[in-house]
Scaffold this motif. Sequence first.
Motif, short mmCIF file in Angstrom:
data_model
loop_
_atom_site.label_atom_id
_atom_site.label_comp_id
_atom_site.label_asym_id
_atom_site.label_seq_id
_atom_site.Cartn_x
_atom_site.Cartn_y
_atom_site.Cartn_z
N ASP A 145 0.86 -1.18 0.00
CA ASP A 145 0.00 0.00 0.00
C ASP A 145 0.90 1.23 0.00
OD1 ASP A 145 -1.66 2.13 0.50
OD2 ASP A 145 -2.87 1.08 2.00
N ALA A 146 1.13 1.77 -1.19
CA ALA A 146 2.10 2.85 -1.32
C ALA A 146 1.63 4.11 -0.59
CB ALA A 146 2.36 3.15 -2.79
N GLU A 147 0.34 4.41 -0.63
CA GLU A 147 -0.16 5.62 0.04
C GLU A 147 0.08 5.52 1.55
OE1 GLU A 147 -0.98 8.40 -1.08
OE2 GLU A 147 -1.48 8.03 -3.19
N ALA A 148 -0.24 4.38 2.12
CA ALA A 148 -0.06 4.21 3.57
C ALA A 148 1.42 4.30 3.94
CB ALA A 148 -0.64 2.87 4.00
N GLU A 149 2.25 3.70 3.09
CA GLU A 149 3.69 3.71 3.37
C GLU A 149 4.23 5.13 3.28
OE1 GLU A 149 5.08 0.75 4.18
OE2 GLU A 149 7.11 1.55 4.48
N ARG B 287 15.40 -1.00 -3.66
CA ARG B 287 14.44 -1.79 -2.87
C ARG B 287 13.41 -0.84 -2.25
NH1 ARG B 287 19.46 -3.59 -1.28
NH2 ARG B 287 19.33 -2.07 0.41
N TYR B 288 12.16 -1.26 -2.22
CA TYR B 288 11.11 -0.48 -1.56
C TYR B 288 10.18 -1.43 -0.80
CZ TYR B 288 12.23 3.25 -4.95
OH TYR B 288 12.85 4.21 -5.71
N GLN B 289 9.51 -0.89 0.21
CA GLN B 289 8.46 -1.65 0.90
C GLN B 289 7.18 -1.65 0.07
OE1 GLN B 289 9.08 -3.41 3.63
NE2 GLN B 289 11.18 -2.61 3.44
N ALA B 290 6.97 -0.54 -0.63
CA ALA B 290 5.71 -0.43 -1.38
C ALA B 290 5.92 0.44 -2.61
CB ALA B 290 4.64 0.21 -0.48
N CYS B 291 5.14 0.17 -3.63
CA CYS B 291 5.18 1.06 -4.78
C CYS B 291 3.86 1.03 -5.54
CB CYS B 291 6.35 0.72 -5.71
SG CYS B 291 5.95 -0.45 -6.97
N ASP B 292 3.66 2.09 -6.28
CA ASP B 292 2.43 2.25 -7.05
C ASP B 292 2.81 3.03 -8.30
OD1 ASP B 292 0.05 3.04 -8.18
OD2 ASP B 292 -0.83 3.79 -6.31
N CYS C 246 7.59 4.31 -3.38
CA CYS C 246 7.65 5.10 -4.61
C CYS C 246 6.27 5.10 -5.28
CB CYS C 246 8.69 4.53 -5.57
SG CYS C 246 8.78 5.41 -7.14
N TRP C 247 5.80 6.30 -5.52
CA TRP C 247 4.52 6.47 -6.24
C TRP C 247 4.86 7.22 -7.52
CZ3 TRP C 247 1.90 10.59 -8.22
CH2 TRP C 247 0.51 10.49 -8.42
N PHE C 248 4.40 6.73 -8.66
CA PHE C 248 4.85 7.31 -9.93
C PHE C 248 3.70 7.35 -10.92
CE2 PHE C 248 6.56 7.28 -14.17
CZ PHE C 248 7.76 8.00 -14.11
N ARG C 249 3.54 8.49 -11.57
CA ARG C 249 2.55 8.60 -12.63
C ARG C 249 3.24 9.14 -13.88
NH1 ARG C 249 0.55 5.78 -9.78
NH2 ARG C 249 -1.48 5.78 -8.76
N GLY C 250 3.01 8.52 -15.00
CA GLY C 250 3.63 8.98 -16.24
C GLY C 250 2.60 9.09 -17.35
N ILE C 251 2.60 10.23 -18.02
CA ILE C 251 1.75 10.38 -19.21
C ILE C 251 2.70 10.55 -20.39
CG2 ILE C 251 0.01 11.76 -20.39
CD1 ILE C 251 -0.83 12.84 -17.64
N ILE C 252 2.57 9.64 -21.33
CA ILE C 252 3.46 9.67 -22.49
C ILE C 252 2.74 10.29 -23.68
CG2 ILE C 252 4.70 8.24 -24.17
CD1 ILE C 252 5.25 6.24 -21.99
N ASP C 253 3.31 11.37 -24.20
CA ASP C 253 2.79 11.93 -25.45
C ASP C 253 3.48 11.19 -26.57
OD1 ASP C 253 2.05 13.30 -27.68
OD2 ASP C 253 2.73 15.28 -26.98
#
Lengths: 157, 796
Positions: free
Chosen positions: B171-175, B342-347, B311-318
């Motif tokens: 749960d990336a948000e909680a982390e 290494r991460y405990q959580a990611c989104d 790590c929370w990541f959003r990508g918009i590709i044109d």
Amino acid sequence: MRIEFILNGEAVAVEAPPDITLLDLLRDYLNLTGTKEGCAVGECGACAVIKDGRLVNSCMVLAPQAEGCEIVTIEGVHAADGGPNDLQQHFIEYGAVQCGICIPGMIMAGEALLRQNPHPTRAEIRLALAGNLCRCTGYQQIVDAIEATAKGRRAQP
Amino acid sequence: MSHITQQPLTYVGKPARRVDALDKVTGRAKYIADYRVPGMLHARCLRSTVPHARIVRLDVTPALKVPGVHAAITSEDFVDHGLYGFPIKDKYMLAYQKVRYVGEPIAAVVADTPQAAQAGVQAIVCELELLPALFDARRALDPDAPQVGPDRADGQHPNLKGDHMIVCKGDAEAELAACPIVLDREYFTDWQEHAYIEPEGVLAIPTPEGGVVVYAPNQSPFINQGNLAMVLGLPKSLVRVIQPTVGGSFGGKDDIIYESSAQVAKLALLTGRPVRMVFSREESMVASYKRDAMHMRIRLGADRDGTLRACWFRGIIDSGAYASETPFTAWRASIHAMGCYRYQACDVDVHCVYTNNGYAGAFRGFGNPEVCFAVEQTVDELADLLGIDPIDLRLKNCLRLGDETVHGQKLTESVGLIECLTTARRISDWDRKRAEYGRQTSTEKRRGIGVAVMYHGMSLGAEGADSAGATISILPDYSVEITSGLTDYGTGSRTVFTLIAAEELGVRPERIHMQRPDTNTAIDSGPTVASRTTVVGGNAMRLAARNLRQTLDMAAANLLQCDPRQLIRDGEAYIGPDEEAVAWEKVVDHARRLGLILSAHGHWSAPKIAWDHHHGRGTPYMAYVYGAQIAEVEVDLRTGNVQVLHIWAVHDIGKVVFPQGAYGQLYGGIAQGLGYALTEQITYREGYLQQTNFESYLIPTSVDVPEITGVFVESAYSHGPYGAKNIAEPALVPTAPAIANAIAHATGRRVRELPINLERVLLGRDLQPPASTQPARAAFHIPVRSTPQTAPVART
Ligand code: FES
Ligand code: FES
């Protein structure tokens, strides 16, 4: 019109329209396709030839301007036995060649430099190549090859 | 494996000469523009001059009246209007009903000369009715955005290309909420042009049996053949695709070449004559696909000691007007978005959208350079914030042998990242420079040193089936001929295959000749992409050569009257128990006398892997290559000029097969990364490309690229040939963020957009064009290539 000049050590006379470039004259009228076209606007050096001892971009020279000149193209660069000369051999040996489309221009730039400056530093070699774009090699092995050739030529008696 | 092949390696990993170098240094190598075929005609395209329009009238008959014109075609001349594309079929070989970008081909004309063809193009009647256009990728999925993409049946927005690509762990948000430190940053990477020095071109020759032979500098001849058969309505047996010498590609000579191939092939079939089309640089720049532009937001959570947690990541590709391979780019970007940590959580969620800004496709690195630019700068920002050395922070978090990646893949072998990083630190004198440059006070010039690390999944991964074939045979003159369905567009793979075949067969590389890639002679091996050639194609070649070797070993044993296991080799010769050497040719002769067939083929499939697209978990790639680059820069604080002084690049690429070629790939990749970082600006102004030749699109010259120190860490991979992995793409991935981090070190100012041009360094923002500036339509002008006419030559 009729254009007469010395090409790779031989006198030639070509019938061609006056408004074409030296690059087109070489490729399309003399069938020497070793000289390449990468941009046609004088920015890439793929079309470089040696004209009266100086490196020029043949896409920026009108064909009639070759009249009476001495032109050397990649086809005119070789050892006495017709095989690759020392610069060409060093390009092979140092891994300076990838896709190869820039390489004839690079060889001409290297030859022109070594004629004018037999003792170039690496920085001077880089400066001499600044008009020749290569997208593949990152230039390093090309600089290595020219540097090795300079050393070799100096060692010659 | 017989004991003979366990001897130390003779050719693999040793100095070698590139097999095609001699032809290239003498100017003898033939590229498409160099072909002169009797009766050859010249083709040109009518291209769209607007970014989005409906084709209301298209009449090519006036072109046919132009002197010298032989034929003209539109989408009507292809099966199903020439619809093609993979993984999304959304493009036509010539535009059908609509045009969606400036430069899209609408019709093609063939004539005696390029000038006549161009006159024919100008005579075509083409009426376009403008449609609302979309230029901002971030607005693409708004309900009221102009529709650019094709209709979708699944209820998704038509401007969404494919799907959202996700990676999830915990749960990336909680982390993130639990992290004492969270950075929230936005990054943008701009389009990049491949800028191969050879512009596109294709030659098609009709055959007496009604088929066509196409010389095409494409990366993947079998895909071209499949497309051609489909749109021309021919069986594959009547379509042969041959790859001539290619003047650079870097991912760029796929779709655009397939399209040109279809056009010239159709014209060749219609006229019964060879037809060639060669692009000018301007046409190449405007018409061809590019590296996508990417808007990214990254949130990175960590503990105060620098331990990364989420790590929370959003990508918009044109990716512009058509899909090309960009849905795969989005997937690769999603897998690599969080960096090699290494991460405990990611989104992670990355998606591509349609716009009317040209179009994007494959380009070396394939999504990873984009995301690496974001994550590697954010990690540096974190290090600054916490007062931790950037290398120490990375060493604390980066992937090691035995770790599980954030995707859920256990790394059981060949993880050389730590060694890359510590080696780069040592050879660059990092610690001293980092401290010294931190104390600079000059207001004129300052130096900085920055680092970036990366990993890159090998080969296609879960993008598709991953196998290759190779053939080998001994010819009557005792030379050895090899083929592969994977191609060499300047990368050096022909030399790699030659060395592998020489090694396995125990013969000199000079004896071996590699045929040009040709759909008639090679085995379909999938696309030549994803830096997969050495590993997947190399393994196939190794197996083919081993199969042939077994035949020769049997013949030698029979000749020397011993058991094959008693044979040893001395150079090429075979030696049996009585210690007398028998020449290789004798063994070949004997094999023929025994009736043995002296050819073989090999087929290799990559280990099975699985990716769950719905849950964003699994094993995306069989293994990874790793690398660390350190850049040292000098920034002129008065002008914003950045000079890169040196780059140290340490990459774990497994066993190096062809060292000279591998270094060449490394240096060349870095040069492209340097251009991506600093000078290569692509601007679509209202859909119009503003840089159409090298005077405005600035690729690095020999004085821009510094001396590079390259080191390879050979962390062997058990499934790679001799332990090899790959290098072509990874070389450019960390270069731009390393330079950006060095600039931030020098100036204290972080530039979060590419390219890092003078104004961004100096002002921290762009100079906007004045509001009155109209779309620079004048910039869109495609000159015609000049006259390839033959004329009498007299030698005096
Ligand atoms: S073709 Fe002459 S400089 Fe580029
Ligand atoms: S070797 Fe490809 S452009 Fe120089």
